[in-house]
Design a protein around this motif. Structure first.
Motif, PDB file in Angstrom:
ATOM      1  N   GLU A  59      41.375  36.641  26.645  1.00  0.00           N
ATOM      2  CA  GLU A  59      40.711  36.800  27.936  1.00  0.00           C
ATOM      3  C   GLU A  59      41.644  36.490  29.097  1.00  0.00           C
ATOM      4  O   GLU A  59      41.469  37.010  30.194  1.00  0.00           O
ATOM      5  N   LEU A  60      42.634  35.620  28.872  1.00  0.00           N
ATOM      6  CA  LEU A  60      43.557  35.306  29.964  1.00  0.00           C
ATOM      7  C   LEU A  60      44.327  36.551  30.366  1.00  0.00           C
ATOM      8  O   LEU A  60      44.510  36.832  31.551  1.00  0.00           O
TER       9      LEU A  60
ATOM     10  N   GLU B  38      43.314  39.562  29.920  1.00  0.00           N
ATOM     11  CA  GLU B  38      42.377  40.480  30.547  1.00  0.00           C
ATOM     12  C   GLU B  38      42.046  40.041  31.970  1.00  0.00           C
ATOM     13  O   GLU B  38      41.885  40.870  32.854  1.00  0.00           O
ATOM     14  N   ALA B  39      41.963  38.728  32.169  1.00  0.00           N
ATOM     15  CA  ALA B  39      41.681  38.223  33.510  1.00  0.00           C
ATOM     16  C   ALA B  39      42.797  38.634  34.462  1.00  0.00           C
ATOM     17  O   ALA B  39      42.546  39.008  35.615  1.00  0.00           O
ATOM     18  N   VAL B  40      44.042  38.589  33.984  1.00  0.00           N
ATOM     19  CA  VAL B  40      45.155  39.011  34.836  1.00  0.00           C
ATOM     20  C   VAL B  40      45.046  40.498  35.145  1.00  0.00           C
ATOM     21  O   VAL B  40      45.221  40.919  36.288  1.00  0.00           O
ATOM     22  N   LYS B  41      44.685  41.274  34.135  1.00  0.00           N
ATOM     23  CA  LYS B  41      44.521  42.719  34.366  1.00  0.00           C
ATOM     24  C   LYS B  41      43.484  42.959  35.459  1.00  0.00           C
ATOM     25  O   LYS B  41      43.675  43.765  36.344  1.00  0.00           O
ATOM     26  N   ILE B  42      42.349  42.246  35.331  1.00  0.00           N
ATOM     27  CA  ILE B  42      41.275  42.442  36.311  1.00  0.00           C
ATOM     28  C   ILE B  42      41.721  41.965  37.675  1.00  0.00           C
ATOM     29  O   ILE B  42      41.382  42.538  38.700  1.00  0.00           O
ATOM     30  N   ASP B  43      42.519  40.897  37.710  1.00  0.00           N
ATOM     31  CA  ASP B  43      43.025  40.383  38.986  1.00  0.00           C
ATOM     32  C   ASP B  43      44.087  41.313  39.566  1.00  0.00           C
ATOM     33  O   ASP B  43      44.551  41.102  40.681  1.00  0.00           O
ATOM     34  N   GLY B  44      44.509  42.296  38.791  1.00  0.00           N
ATOM     35  CA  GLY B  44      45.432  43.299  39.340  1.00  0.00           C
ATOM     36  C   GLY B  44      46.877  43.124  38.928  1.00  0.00           C
ATOM     37  O   GLY B  44      47.759  43.747  39.499  1.00  0.00           O
ATOM     38  N   GLY B  45      47.146  42.257  37.956  1.00  0.00           N
ATOM     39  CA  GLY B  45      48.537  42.042  37.549  1.00  0.00           C
ATOM     40  C   GLY B  45      48.886  42.845  36.305  1.00  0.00           C
ATOM     41  O   GLY B  45      48.024  43.175  35.515  1.00  0.00           O
TER      42      GLY B  45
ATOM     43  N   ARG C  43      53.766  40.259  35.309  1.00  0.00           N
ATOM     44  CA  ARG C  43      53.104  39.131  35.972  1.00  0.00           C
ATOM     45  C   ARG C  43      52.465  38.210  34.958  1.00  0.00           C
ATOM     46  O   ARG C  43      52.561  36.988  35.061  1.00  0.00           O
ATOM     47  N   PHE C  44      51.804  38.788  33.978  1.00  0.00           N
ATOM     48  CA  PHE C  44      51.161  37.961  32.967  1.00  0.00           C
ATOM     49  C   PHE C  44      52.207  37.082  32.287  1.00  0.00           C
ATOM     50  O   PHE C  44      51.996  35.892  32.074  1.00  0.00           O
TER      51      PHE C  44
ATOM     52  N   ASP D 260      53.731  34.584  35.256  1.00  0.00           N
ATOM     53  CA  ASP D 260      52.776  33.716  35.959  1.00  0.00           C
ATOM     54  C   ASP D 260      51.915  32.905  35.009  1.00  0.00           C
ATOM     55  O   ASP D 260      51.467  31.815  35.346  1.00  0.00           O
ATOM     56  N   ILE D 261      51.641  33.429  33.839  1.00  0.00           N
ATOM     57  CA  ILE D 261      50.685  32.762  32.946  1.00  0.00           C
ATOM     58  C   ILE D 261      51.374  32.237  31.682  1.00  0.00           C
ATOM     59  O   ILE D 261      51.387  31.038  31.407  1.00  0.00           O
TER      60      ILE D 261
ATOM     61  N   PRO E 141      54.575  29.608  32.213  1.00  0.00           N
ATOM     62  CA  PRO E 141      54.178  28.233  32.561  1.00  0.00           C
ATOM     63  C   PRO E 141      53.369  27.555  31.454  1.00  0.00           C
ATOM     64  O   PRO E 141      53.508  26.359  31.232  1.00  0.00           O
TER      65      PRO E 141
ATOM     66  N   ALA F 258      42.479  47.038  37.530  1.00  0.00           N
ATOM     67  CA  ALA F 258      42.808  46.643  38.900  1.00  0.00           C
ATOM     68  C   ALA F 258      42.430  47.732  39.890  1.00  0.00           C
ATOM     69  O   ALA F 258      41.982  47.445  41.003  1.00  0.00           O
TER      70      ALA F 258
ATOM     71  N   ARG G 292      47.496  40.986  45.309  1.00  0.00           N
ATOM     72  CA  ARG G 292      47.249  42.075  46.249  1.00  0.00           C
ATOM     73  C   ARG G 292      47.962  41.868  47.577  1.00  0.00           C
ATOM     74  O   ARG G 292      47.676  42.527  48.553  1.00  0.00           O
TER      75      ARG G 292
END
Ligand code: ATP
Ligand code: MG
Lengths: 280, 362
Positions: free
Chosen positions: A171-172, A174-181, A185-186, A189-190, A193, B73, B103
């Motif tokens: 889901e993490l 997928e959450a990035v995908k939905i957030d537009g990354g 980026r995944f 950023d995720i 870290p 997105a 964004r």
């Protein structure tokens, strides 16, 4: 399980102290030897520190041992470059490889995973001749890339990161995908870290592994300016009929132990965290 | 804000088809609940709308544009996941800001939006905490916050309350509804909890094994369930089903040789002589007089809930089990006989084979 039996406490402590002495005495002797002059060591060696400490270390670091052609300072720097190169390279490559294997669907994915996994069973020594041939053809003998690149692939680290990534919930991503990354980026950023503690733990292990590389640097370096410290110490011992400079050798040995110890001391907290805790 | 339209959507995983053609038009600002038992394909349908699953056949459109091939997105949707999927290494603030940062929104605007959302959700004091330091309910709010700040066209929820305890679930349910009414953002909400579905949705899609068994308002679904599956799934305790035979003229149904019910209105004239299934909700039985009651129930067991009383018993020779719910408290003794009536308008009839609803004539 708490037991109050005095003789048991005594026994366990005795064993531990004995084990500790077994480990510490050689290091102590090395240290003491590095503080005496050569005469004192060969003639009447005492187990108390001598007076030549500063002279021996300065001489090792700046002048260097006889017949080796490089100062211990240079060799330490070479070792450091090699160890860091191997460590960072291994971490970088295996992070990427694990990312590809866990998160991307491509043909023969499992085949490649098993291919990497199988190389776990091949230590450097087994593939040293072909590797030497490749390095020679690439003309990277006697160079930093030559010291670093052939040791940079790591099935162990790839495997560890793969196992870690597989515990990260889908889901993490997928959450990035939905957030537009996207995938980059995944990763940065995720995933990166989140892997911080595992990376720190691997850093410690791999740095010590890299610092202690012996066979490979010995094979491919003929130019003294690329000698690593471990090879240097070996060379110092190869004196044939002559007299080895024990005070310099002992000082170099002590110096060779310092960087791994510093790494362990400074990264101890992250190391333990990385081995025991997963952040989720 | 946007309208969403599903046009004969199919989904196949490998060789198994799990969604068998679902069509539905969702209005701008509507709150739609997708309800169904576990494994019926609710999440799959939602994820197809989100863009997390490919669409095997059919079209999903947002605002009249087919979005089948768009990345999540680019569909401008926001989603609350069942396990919240908060980024564990980021503070609450950063979790909520992340989508906006991607964004490339100006810092000041991000700050304003996050702080506004935090105020609405009452999580301002947690903005500097990591998700690990929050309770389940607080995490749930953060997940909502992450959606709100984006001001998306559509909210998608996949069982967002299922990890909370019962009391918190009721509270959050109200808050989600309130929030949606203020923001007026089209929302699609997946749940297997019928109370959530009844209370939250403007309309609901009741799913049965990859089919949309019924699409309608909660009251509609409760009062006129389209199939036997829907009838049994909605309502608690579940509807009682009795096999019955319609009399030749369609004006009566015979439950057994010894029990007959007379239907009011036009009855079931087209189904004379047929075997059908009759459904009665537990709350629709009324206590009657021994002399003229329709049914006589042999009582097996009674549960007094305080607000109402549940009674379990059996009917007739073949001992069909029946549950009934009576308002207020009754101290029935075991093994007594209850005399029951059922208002004719509260009877439901279904085809024995297809399970489809059969309407009584007005
Ligand atoms: N990636 C997949 N590959 C194969 N089959 C899948 C996949 N995802 C879901 N399914 C199957 O599709 C069907 C519907 O799954 P889905 O997750 O949509 O159910 P659900 O209604 O959300 O259930 P729940 O209430 O348990 O979440 C299930 O039978 C499931 O086994
Ligand atoms: Mg689901």
């Amino acid at each position: 399980m708490v037991e109050h039996r005095p003789w048991l406490t005594f026994l366990t402590h005795a064993i531990l102290i004995f084990g500790m002495l077994l480990l510490v005495i050689p290091i102590y002797v090395t240290f003491v030897a590095s503080s005496h002059s050569l005469d004192e060591i060969t003639a009447h060696f005492s187990l108390l520190p001598g007076t030549q400490l500063v002279e021996n270390y300065t001489s090792a670091l700046s002048v260097g041992p006889r017949d080796v052609g490089a100062t211990v300072g240079t060799m330490m720097l070479n070792s450091l470059i090699m160890a860091l190169g191997i460590t960072l390279g291994k971490i970088f490559i295996s992070l990427l490889a694990a990312y590809a294997i866990v998160y991307f669907k491509f043909r023969f994915r499992m085949f490649f995973f098993w291919l990497i996994f199988i190389t776990l069973m091949l230590p450097v020594e087994v593939r040293i001749l072909p590797t030497y041939k490749v390095a020679a053809d690439l003309k990277i003998l006697d160079s930093y890339p030559g010291l670093i690149l052939p040791l940079i692939a790591s099935a162990t680290a790839t495997f560890l990161f793969r196992q870690f990534f597989m515990t990260v919930p889908d889901e993490l991503c997928e959450a990035v995908k939905i957030d537009g990354g996207g995938p980059i980026r995944f990763f940065f950023d995720i995933l990166l870290p989140m892997s911080r503690t595992s990376i720190a733990a691997l850093f410690v292990i791999l740095f010590i592994y890299g610092w202690n590389q012996y066979l490979w640097p010995l094979l491919i370096t003929t130019d003294e300016s690329y000698y690593t410290l471990l090879i240097g110490i070996k060379r110092m011992l190869d004196v044939g009929e002559g007299q080895a400079e024990w005070q310099i050798i002992m000082a170099s040995t002590i110096l060779a132990m310092i960087p791994p110890i510093l790494i362990v001391i400074f990264m101890q907290k992250q190391f333990v965290k990385g081995m025991t805790e997963t952040e989720k | 804000m946007a309208d969403v339209s599903l046009d004969n959507v199919f989904k196949t995983f490998g060789k198994t088809e799990v969604i068998h053609g679902i069509s539905c038009d969702i209005q701008d600002g509507e709150f739609i609940v997708i309800l169904g038992p576990s494994g019926c394909g609710k999440s799959t349908l939602l994820r197809m709308i989100a863009g997390l699953e490919t669409i095997t056949k059919g079209d999903v459109s947002i605002d009249g544009t087919v979005v089948n091939r768009l990345e999540p997105a680019d569909r401008d949707v926001a989603m609350v996941f069942q396990n919240y999927a908060l980024y564990p290494h980021m503070t609450v603030f950063k979790n909520m800001a992340y989508g906006l940062k991607i964004r490339k929104m100006p810092k000041a605007e991000i700050k304003r939006r996050v702080e506004d959302a935090a105020r609405i959700l009452e999580i301002t004091e947690f903005l500097d905490r990591k998700p690990k330091q929050l309770s389940g309910g607080q995490r749930q709010r953060v997940a909502m916050g992450r959606c709100i700040v984006r001001e998306p066209k559509i909210f998608l929820f996949d069982e967002p309350l299922s990890n909370l305890d019962a009391k918190l679930r009721v509270q959050m349910r109200l808050e989600i509804r309130k929030l949606q009414e203020t923001l007026k953002i089209t929302s699609i909400y997946v749940t297997h909890d019928q109370v959530e579905a009844m209370t939250l949705g403007d309309r609901m899609i009741v799913m049965d094994n990859g089919y949309a068994a019924q699409i309608g308002t909660p009251l509609d679904v409760y009062e006129r369930p389209a199939t036997r599956f829907v009838a049994g799934f909605i309502g608690s305790p579940a509807m009682n089903f009795l096999t019955a035979v319609v009399s030749a003229d369609g004006r009566q149904v015979h439950l057994h040789r010894d029990i007959s019910l007379t239907l009011q209105n036009g009855g079931l004239p087209g189904h004379g002589g047929q075997k059908i299934i009759m459904g009665v909700r537990p709350e629709h039985f009324v206590l009657g007089q021994a002399a003229d009651a329709m049914l006589h129930l042999d009582l097996d067991h009674v549960e007094i809930l305080g607000s109402d009383t549940l009674a379990y018993g059996h009917l007739g020779q073949d001992k069909t089990q029946v549950t009934l719910r009576l308002p207020s408290v009754y101290h029935f003794k075991k093994n007594t006989v209850l005399h029951l009536d059922i208002p004719s308008k509260n009877l439901h009839f279904f085809n024995t084979d297809t399970g489809q609803r059969i309407e009584m004539q007005a």
